[in-house]
Design a protein around this motif. Structure first.
Motif, PDB file in Angstrom:
ATOM      1  N   ARG A  87       1.320  -1.406   0.020  1.00 55.82           N
ATOM      2  CA  ARG A  87      -0.395  -0.048   0.311  1.00 55.82           C
ATOM      3  C   ARG A  87       0.566   1.365   0.462  1.00 55.82           C
ATOM      4  N   ARG A  88       2.284   0.851   0.293  1.00 52.68           N
ATOM      5  CA  ARG A  88       2.666   2.733   0.841  1.00 52.68           C
ATOM      6  C   ARG A  88       3.419   2.783  -0.950  1.00 52.68           C
ATOM      7  N   MET A  89       3.467   1.467  -1.300  1.00 54.56           N
ATOM      8  CA  MET A  89       4.333   1.305  -3.018  1.00 54.56           C
ATOM      9  C   MET A  89       2.542   2.484  -3.641  1.00 54.56           C
ATOM     10  N   HIS A  90       2.375   1.450  -3.796  1.00 53.13           N
ATOM     11  CA  HIS A  90       0.891   2.410  -4.142  1.00 53.13           C
ATOM     12  C   HIS A  90       0.370   3.999  -3.738  1.00 53.13           C
ATOM     13  N   ASP A  91       1.012   4.220  -2.622  1.00 51.12           N
ATOM     14  CA  ASP A  91       0.559   5.881  -2.869  1.00 51.12           C
ATOM     15  C   ASP A  91       1.651   6.522  -3.069  1.00 51.12           C
ATOM     16  N   VAL A  92       2.872   5.985  -3.766  1.00 51.97           N
ATOM     17  CA  VAL A  92       4.402   6.923  -4.641  1.00 51.97           C
ATOM     18  C   VAL A  92       4.043   6.255  -6.302  1.00 51.97           C
ATOM     19  N   GLU A  93       2.527   5.803  -6.420  1.00 59.96           N
ATOM     20  CA  GLU A  93       1.972   5.299  -7.508  1.00 59.96           C
ATOM     21  C   GLU A  93       2.717   4.081  -8.657  1.00 59.96           C
ATOM     22  N   LYS A  94       3.251   3.091  -7.519  1.00 61.34           N
ATOM     23  CA  LYS A  94       4.179   2.143  -8.105  1.00 61.34           C
ATOM     24  C   LYS A  94       3.910   1.047  -7.896  1.00 61.34           C
ATOM     25  N   PRO A  95       4.149   0.033  -8.817  1.00 64.60           N
ATOM     26  CA  PRO A  95       3.294  -1.119  -8.487  1.00 64.60           C
ATOM     27  C   PRO A  95       4.194  -2.059  -7.575  1.00 64.60           C
ATOM     28  N   TRP A  96       3.148  -2.768  -6.790  1.00 67.47           N
ATOM     29  CA  TRP A  96       3.818  -3.711  -5.855  1.00 67.47           C
ATOM     30  C   TRP A  96       5.522  -3.468  -6.255  1.00 67.47           C
ATOM     31  N   TRP A  97       6.235  -4.831  -6.779  1.00 67.50           N
ATOM     32  CA  TRP A  97       7.542  -5.682  -7.313  1.00 67.50           C
ATOM     33  C   TRP A  97       8.371  -4.301  -7.342  1.00 67.50           C
ATOM     34  N   TYR A  98       8.021  -2.684  -6.882  1.00 68.51           N
ATOM     35  CA  TYR A  98       8.837  -2.258  -6.620  1.00 68.51           C
ATOM     36  C   TYR A  98       9.641  -1.707  -5.450  1.00 68.51           C
ATOM     37  N   ALA A  99       8.534  -2.743  -4.349  1.00 73.94           N
ATOM     38  CA  ALA A  99       8.764  -3.481  -2.754  1.00 73.94           C
ATOM     39  C   ALA A  99      10.427  -3.974  -3.049  1.00 73.94           C
ATOM     40  N   LEU A 100      10.429  -4.469  -3.678  1.00 74.99           N
ATOM     41  CA  LEU A 100      11.588  -5.879  -3.833  1.00 74.99           C
ATOM     42  C   LEU A 100      12.876  -5.235  -4.610  1.00 74.99           C
ATOM     43  N   ILE A 101      12.972  -4.356  -4.355  1.00 75.15           N
ATOM     44  CA  ILE A 101      14.176  -3.621  -5.553  1.00 75.15           C
ATOM     45  C   ILE A 101      14.842  -2.521  -3.764  1.00 75.15           C
ATOM     46  N   PRO A 102      15.948  -2.818  -3.157  1.00 71.97           N
ATOM     47  CA  PRO A 102      16.242  -3.154  -2.527  1.00 71.97           C
ATOM     48  C   PRO A 102      16.587  -1.636  -1.766  1.00 71.97           C
ATOM     49  N   VAL A 103      17.022  -0.585  -2.724  1.00 71.01           N
ATOM     50  CA  VAL A 103      17.504   0.726  -2.569  1.00 71.01           C
ATOM     51  C   VAL A 103      16.527   1.670  -2.530  1.00 71.01           C
ATOM     52  N   TYR A 104      16.210   1.585  -3.861  1.00 67.61           N
ATOM     53  CA  TYR A 104      14.810   1.894  -4.374  1.00 67.61           C
ATOM     54  C   TYR A 104      13.669   2.350  -3.648  1.00 67.61           C
ATOM     55  N   ASN A 105      13.691   0.748  -2.893  1.00 65.82           N
ATOM     56  CA  ASN A 105      11.614   0.732  -2.345  1.00 65.82           C
ATOM     57  C   ASN A 105      12.206   2.243  -0.739  1.00 65.82           C
ATOM     58  N   PHE A 106      13.518   2.297  -0.422  1.00 63.42           N
ATOM     59  CA  PHE A 106      13.700   3.194   1.101  1.00 63.42           C
ATOM     60  C   PHE A 106      13.241   4.476   0.232  1.00 63.42           C
ATOM     61  N   GLY A 116      -3.836  14.223  -4.465  1.00 67.11           N
ATOM     62  CA  GLY A 116      -4.913  13.295  -4.873  1.00 67.11           C
ATOM     63  C   GLY A 116      -5.089  12.315  -4.653  1.00 67.11           C
ATOM     64  N   ALA A 117      -6.275  12.243  -5.569  1.00 69.21           N
ATOM     65  CA  ALA A 117      -6.061  10.328  -6.502  1.00 69.21           C
ATOM     66  C   ALA A 117      -6.197   9.823  -7.029  1.00 69.21           C
ATOM     67  N   ASN A 118      -4.506   8.592  -7.460  1.00 72.53           N
ATOM     68  CA  ASN A 118      -4.338   8.116  -8.087  1.00 72.53           C
ATOM     69  C   ASN A 118      -4.470   6.936  -8.624  1.00 72.53           C
ATOM     70  N   GLY A 119      -4.243   6.074  -9.864  1.00 72.84           N
ATOM     71  CA  GLY A 119      -4.920   4.925  -9.733  1.00 72.84           C
ATOM     72  C   GLY A 119      -5.347   3.786  -9.080  1.00 72.84           C
ATOM     73  N   TYR A 120      -4.106   3.875  -7.609  1.00 75.87           N
ATOM     74  CA  TYR A 120      -4.595   3.161  -6.316  1.00 75.87           C
ATOM     75  C   TYR A 120      -6.048   3.028  -5.862  1.00 75.87           C
ATOM     76  N   GLY A 121      -6.321   4.791  -5.415  1.00 78.41           N
ATOM     77  CA  GLY A 121      -7.266   4.907  -4.539  1.00 78.41           C
ATOM     78  C   GLY A 121      -7.289   6.448  -3.910  1.00 78.41           C
ATOM     79  N   ALA A 122      -7.987   7.113  -3.999  1.00 79.33           N
ATOM     80  CA  ALA A 122      -7.698   8.326  -2.916  1.00 79.33           C
ATOM     81  C   ALA A 122      -6.630   9.042  -1.411  1.00 79.33           C
ATOM     82  N   ASP A 123      -6.474   9.625  -2.189  1.00 82.55           N
ATOM     83  CA  ASP A 123      -5.713  10.387  -1.181  1.00 82.55           C
ATOM     84  C   ASP A 123      -5.772   9.798   0.383  1.00 82.55           C
TER      85      ASP A 123
END
Length: 137
Positions: A87-106, A116-123
């Motif tokens: 859900r945190r990755m969704h807040d920055v408008e990235k798909p779930w698999w970005y959580a698997l990238i070691p430094v970039y996910n941090f 505002g709203a993005n493709g994953y829901g309301a703000d």
């Protein structure tokens, strides 16, 4: 004057970290939607404190038992931890698999979410801010 207004993440009290931790546990396997930075990082903070306190307390009895109890706690908290990370990755408008990238996910986890709203829901920040602002009578 109402001092205990409620928001999307629970009552606005001095125990915000615990409220965010409990909110994540209530959304146990909810991989849809968005999670604010505060929800994610307070969950990480309280989870770390609980894990360390549990390990320390049980290790006074037996190091072997402490390892087993800590392993069981880690397994129990695994799904909510992954869900809030997604859900945190969704807040920055990235798909779930970005959580698997070691430094970039941090970097994404500390970045401000999309306004505002993005493709994953309301703000979630906008909805919690608007629900805590009440007109003064």
């Amino acid at each position: 004057m109402n001092t205990a207004t409620s928001s999307a993440t629970g009552p606005a009290t001095a125990f915000a970290p615990v409220n965010h931790y409990l909110t994540v546990l209530q959304k146990y396997a909810d991989f849809k939607g968005r999670a604010r930075r505060s929800e994610y990082w307070y969950f990480v903070l309280v989870n770390t404190i609980v894990s360390m306190a549990l390990s320390f307390t049980v290790s006074l009895i037996s190091p072997t038992v402490a390892a087993v109890v800590n392993g069981l706690y880690t397994l129990a908290i695994l799904v909510p931890a992954v869900a809030v990370c997604v859900r945190r990755m969704h807040d920055v408008e990235k798909p779930w698999w970005y959580a698997l990238i070691p430094v970039y996910n941090f970097i994404l986890a500390i970045s401000e979410g999309t306004k505002g709203a993005n493709g994953y829901g309301a703000d979630p920040k906008a909805s919690s801010v608007s629900s805590t602002l009440e007109p003064v009578a």
